[in-house]
Design a protein around this motif. Structure first.
Motif, PDB file in Angstrom:
ATOM      1  N   GLU A 197       0.758  -1.137   0.209  1.00  0.00           N
ATOM      2  CA  GLU A 197       0.019   0.041   0.147  1.00  0.00           C
ATOM      3  C   GLU A 197       0.560   1.250   0.106  1.00  0.00           C
ATOM      4  N   LYS A 198       2.191   1.284  -0.072  1.00  0.00           N
ATOM      5  CA  LYS A 198       2.995   2.432  -0.099  1.00  0.00           C
ATOM      6  C   LYS A 198       3.446   2.723  -1.712  1.00  0.00           C
ATOM      7  N   LYS A 199       2.652   3.890  -2.121  1.00  0.00           N
ATOM      8  CA  LYS A 199       2.857   4.215  -3.400  1.00  0.00           C
ATOM      9  C   LYS A 199       4.110   5.428  -3.546  1.00  0.00           C
ATOM     10  N   PHE A 200       4.882   5.246  -4.620  1.00  0.00           N
ATOM     11  CA  PHE A 200       5.578   6.269  -4.853  1.00  0.00           C
ATOM     12  C   PHE A 200       5.061   7.483  -4.903  1.00  0.00           C
ATOM     13  N   PRO A 201       5.712   8.716  -4.373  1.00  0.00           N
ATOM     14  CA  PRO A 201       5.130  10.043  -4.447  1.00  0.00           C
ATOM     15  C   PRO A 201       4.890  10.553  -5.956  1.00  0.00           C
ATOM     16  N   HIS A 202       3.890  11.231  -6.205  1.00  0.00           N
ATOM     17  CA  HIS A 202       3.764  11.776  -7.621  1.00  0.00           C
ATOM     18  C   HIS A 202       4.530  12.946  -7.840  1.00  0.00           C
ATOM     19  N   LEU A 203       5.494  13.000  -8.899  1.00  0.00           N
ATOM     20  CA  LEU A 203       6.239  14.260  -8.958  1.00  0.00           C
ATOM     21  C   LEU A 203       5.913  14.939 -10.060  1.00  0.00           C
ATOM     22  N   ASP A 204       5.417  16.366  -9.970  1.00  0.00           N
ATOM     23  CA  ASP A 204       5.253  16.893 -11.090  1.00  0.00           C
ATOM     24  C   ASP A 204       6.188  17.589 -11.741  1.00  0.00           C
ATOM     25  N   GLU A 205       7.694  17.577 -11.506  1.00  0.00           N
ATOM     26  CA  GLU A 205       8.599  17.988 -12.245  1.00  0.00           C
ATOM     27  C   GLU A 205       9.213  16.981 -13.056  1.00  0.00           C
ATOM     28  N   ILE A 206       8.563  15.753 -13.158  1.00  0.00           N
ATOM     29  CA  ILE A 206       8.901  14.911 -14.238  1.00  0.00           C
ATOM     30  C   ILE A 206       8.168  15.068 -15.414  1.00  0.00           C
ATOM     31  N   GLN A 207       8.500  15.942 -16.367  1.00  0.00           N
ATOM     32  CA  GLN A 207       7.787  16.459 -17.541  1.00  0.00           C
ATOM     33  C   GLN A 207       8.384  15.972 -18.916  1.00  0.00           C
ATOM     34  N   THR A 208       9.742  15.873 -18.763  1.00  0.00           N
ATOM     35  CA  THR A 208      10.342  15.449 -20.203  1.00  0.00           C
ATOM     36  C   THR A 208      11.256  14.285 -19.840  1.00  0.00           C
ATOM     37  N   PRO A 209      11.773  13.292 -20.736  1.00  0.00           N
ATOM     38  CA  PRO A 209      12.715  12.453 -20.460  1.00  0.00           C
ATOM     39  C   PRO A 209      13.994  12.890 -19.746  1.00  0.00           C
ATOM     40  N   ASP A 210      14.382  13.957 -20.048  1.00  0.00           N
ATOM     41  CA  ASP A 210      15.520  14.621 -19.243  1.00  0.00           C
ATOM     42  C   ASP A 210      15.246  14.751 -17.671  1.00  0.00           C
ATOM     43  N   ASP A 211      14.049  14.787 -17.508  1.00  0.00           N
ATOM     44  CA  ASP A 211      13.788  15.039 -15.869  1.00  0.00           C
ATOM     45  C   ASP A 211      13.962  13.709 -15.205  1.00  0.00           C
ATOM     46  N   TRP A 212      13.865  12.646 -15.609  1.00  0.00           N
ATOM     47  CA  TRP A 212      14.361  11.316 -14.826  1.00  0.00           C
ATOM     48  C   TRP A 212      15.570  11.282 -13.947  1.00  0.00           C
ATOM     49  N   VAL A 213      16.406  12.092 -14.373  1.00  0.00           N
ATOM     50  CA  VAL A 213      17.722  12.138 -13.714  1.00  0.00           C
ATOM     51  C   VAL A 213      17.462  12.678 -12.190  1.00  0.00           C
ATOM     52  N   LYS A 214      16.134  13.224 -12.307  1.00  0.00           N
ATOM     53  CA  LYS A 214      16.025  14.091 -10.740  1.00  0.00           C
ATOM     54  C   LYS A 214      15.338  13.284  -9.791  1.00  0.00           C
ATOM     55  N   LEU A 215      15.083  12.198 -10.225  1.00  0.00           N
ATOM     56  CA  LEU A 215      14.125  11.361  -9.328  1.00  0.00           C
ATOM     57  C   LEU A 215      14.955  10.967  -8.080  1.00  0.00           C
ATOM     58  N   PRO A 216      14.331  10.886  -6.871  1.00  0.00           N
ATOM     59  CA  PRO A 216      15.157  10.565  -5.692  1.00  0.00           C
ATOM     60  C   PRO A 216      15.348   9.286  -5.556  1.00  0.00           C
ATOM     61  N   GLU A 217      16.402   8.581  -4.938  1.00  0.00           N
ATOM     62  CA  GLU A 217      16.437   7.408  -4.673  1.00  0.00           C
ATOM     63  C   GLU A 217      15.901   7.112  -3.098  1.00  0.00           C
ATOM     64  N   TYR A 218      14.830   6.210  -3.033  1.00  0.00           N
ATOM     65  CA  TYR A 218      14.306   6.400  -1.665  1.00  0.00           C
ATOM     66  C   TYR A 218      15.084   5.453  -0.501  1.00  0.00           C
ATOM     67  N   PRO A 219      15.488   5.737   0.460  1.00  0.00           N
ATOM     68  CA  PRO A 219      16.150   5.146   1.411  1.00  0.00           C
ATOM     69  C   PRO A 219      15.225   4.093   2.196  1.00  0.00           C
ATOM     70  N   LEU A 220      15.519   3.282   2.791  1.00  0.00           N
ATOM     71  CA  LEU A 220      14.783   2.231   3.520  1.00  0.00           C
ATOM     72  C   LEU A 220      13.852   2.539   4.449  1.00  0.00           C
ATOM     73  N   ASP A 221      14.130   3.768   5.074  1.00  0.00           N
ATOM     74  CA  ASP A 221      12.779   4.097   6.011  1.00  0.00           C
ATOM     75  C   ASP A 221      11.644   4.744   5.309  1.00  0.00           C
ATOM     76  N   PHE A 222      11.901   4.741   3.849  1.00  0.00           N
ATOM     77  CA  PHE A 222      10.655   5.247   3.070  1.00  0.00           C
ATOM     78  C   PHE A 222       9.699   4.157   3.271  1.00  0.00           C
ATOM     79  N   TYR A 223      10.136   2.827   3.332  1.00  0.00           N
ATOM     80  CA  TYR A 223       9.371   1.489   3.473  1.00  0.00           C
ATOM     81  C   TYR A 223       9.078   1.248   4.674  1.00  0.00           C
ATOM     82  N   GLU A 224       9.169   2.092   5.767  1.00  0.00           N
ATOM     83  CA  GLU A 224       9.025   1.708   7.182  1.00  0.00           C
ATOM     84  C   GLU A 224       7.666   1.078   7.185  1.00  0.00           C
ATOM     85  N   GLU A 225       6.615   1.573   6.837  1.00  0.00           N
ATOM     86  CA  GLU A 225       5.249   0.974   7.252  1.00  0.00           C
ATOM     87  C   GLU A 225       4.926  -0.370   6.534  1.00  0.00           C
ATOM     88  N   PRO A 226       5.067  -0.531   5.288  1.00  0.00           N
ATOM     89  CA  PRO A 226       5.110  -1.895   4.638  1.00  0.00           C
ATOM     90  C   PRO A 226       6.081  -3.111   5.334  1.00  0.00           C
TER      91      PRO A 226
END
Length: 313
Positions: A59-88
């Motif tokens: 039930e833990k979705k990845f956050p929606h990121l409005d800044e991903i608008q073009t293929p060039d923007d994927w480099v901005k994607l954060p790499e989520y640490p383990l504590d992002f998954y604390e609830e699941p």
């Protein structure tokens, strides 16, 4: 024979399954998606329906990121640490402790493509992969790194395996197979091969929740001890036995998640289950083609499961 042994006997070619296992799953309401309430709800559902393994809903979705608008923007994607998954992870740990002695415990794992769609949208993601797959591939690598961290922690906590869900190869998604081969397949396989090395039992789920498939052949060498897929293709039906032969493993499925299971009478549910059982391969788990609607009666699912348990060819 307990439920763990019953399901594991399906993947042991030297043994004959004692009976036909069955399992269905649905999303629980927001009050039952985290913490002890989620653990308790999963166990209540497992015991009430009589299904043969515990499947944890993710039930833990990845956050929606409005800044991903073009293929060039994927480099901005954060790499989520383990504590992002604390609830699941808390739910995984709780259900491993509560159920592992009784049944196999597996967790839904969405593919990097599916997490990327949560980050943007299916339409935008598909469009950008067509436009520049090499640039979107950067984002897929970041997502895969994040998810791999989560997978390894679930395994450390004692999870038996995963319900490995994949999309991206549907009919009319990509005309050019290079899109799938560049941005989807390698990242699916990286996660699934790690799971296959470390886990006792996992289910490959070819998910048609977004779009139907013309063919599921491209997934036939994906890992997983059992395959779950819809039998409805764009150009007609495929049989459960054909899927089992194609993937060279037991098949799980046979019932339409939106059919008798969802709204049918007891007689209609029994009839639909028996139709699936009559056409099933020898090594088989009765199930739906995907997650059933959240408002499906648990009694309906119990009826189908009881039908499988009592089935004798």
């Amino acid at each position: 024979m307990n439920k763990r042994d019953a399901v594991l006997s399906l993947i042991d070619s030297s043994s004959k399954p004692a009976y036909i296992p069955a399992g269905f799953f649905l999303h629980f309401g927001p009050d039952f998606q985290r913490g002890q309430s989620a653990v308790d709800r999963h166990m209540e559902f497992f015991h009430y329906t009589g299904m043969d393994f515990v499947k944890i809903q993710y039930e833990k979705k990845f956050p929606h990121l409005d800044e991903i608008q073009t293929p060039d923007d994927w480099v901005k994607l954060p790499e989520y640490p383990l504590d992002f998954y604390e609830e699941p992870l808390e739910v995984v740990e709780g259900l491993v402790k509560a159920a592992k002695k009784e049944a196999l415990v597996v967790l839904t794992l969405y593919s990097p493509f599916m997490f990327a769609a949560q980050t943007t949208s299916y339409d935008l993601l598909t469009r950008q992969i067509k436009e520049d797959p090499e640039k979107v591939k950067i984002g897929m690598r970041i997502i895969t790194n994040s998810v791999m961290r989560f997978v390894k922690e679930c395994i450390r906590l004692g999870l038996d395996g995963f319900y490995m869900s994949t999309q991206g190869g549907e009919a009319d998604r990509f005309d050019n197979p290079m899109c799938f081969d560049t941005c989807i397949r390698p990242f699916d396989l990286e996660l699934m091969e790690e799971i296959n090395r470390q886990c006792l039992f996992s289910i490959l789920h070819v998910c048609d929740y977004q779009l139907p498939y013309k063919s599921i052949d491209r997934y036939k060498d994906y890992p997983g001890q059992v395959v779950n897929a819809s039998l409805e293709l764009t150009e007609g039906k495929i049989s459960a036995k054909e899927v089992s032969r194609l993937f060279n493993r037991p098949f799980m499925g046979g019932m339409n998640r939106l059919g008798a299971l969802a709204k049918g009478t007891k007689e209609e549910i029994v009839s639909a289950a028996e139709s699936a059982l009559k056409e099933a391969p020898e090594r088989y788990i009765l199930a739906a083609d995907c997650t059933v609607p959240a408002d499906t009666s648990w009694d309906n699912l119990k009826i189908a499961i009881d039908t499988a348990h009592n089935w004798r060819k």
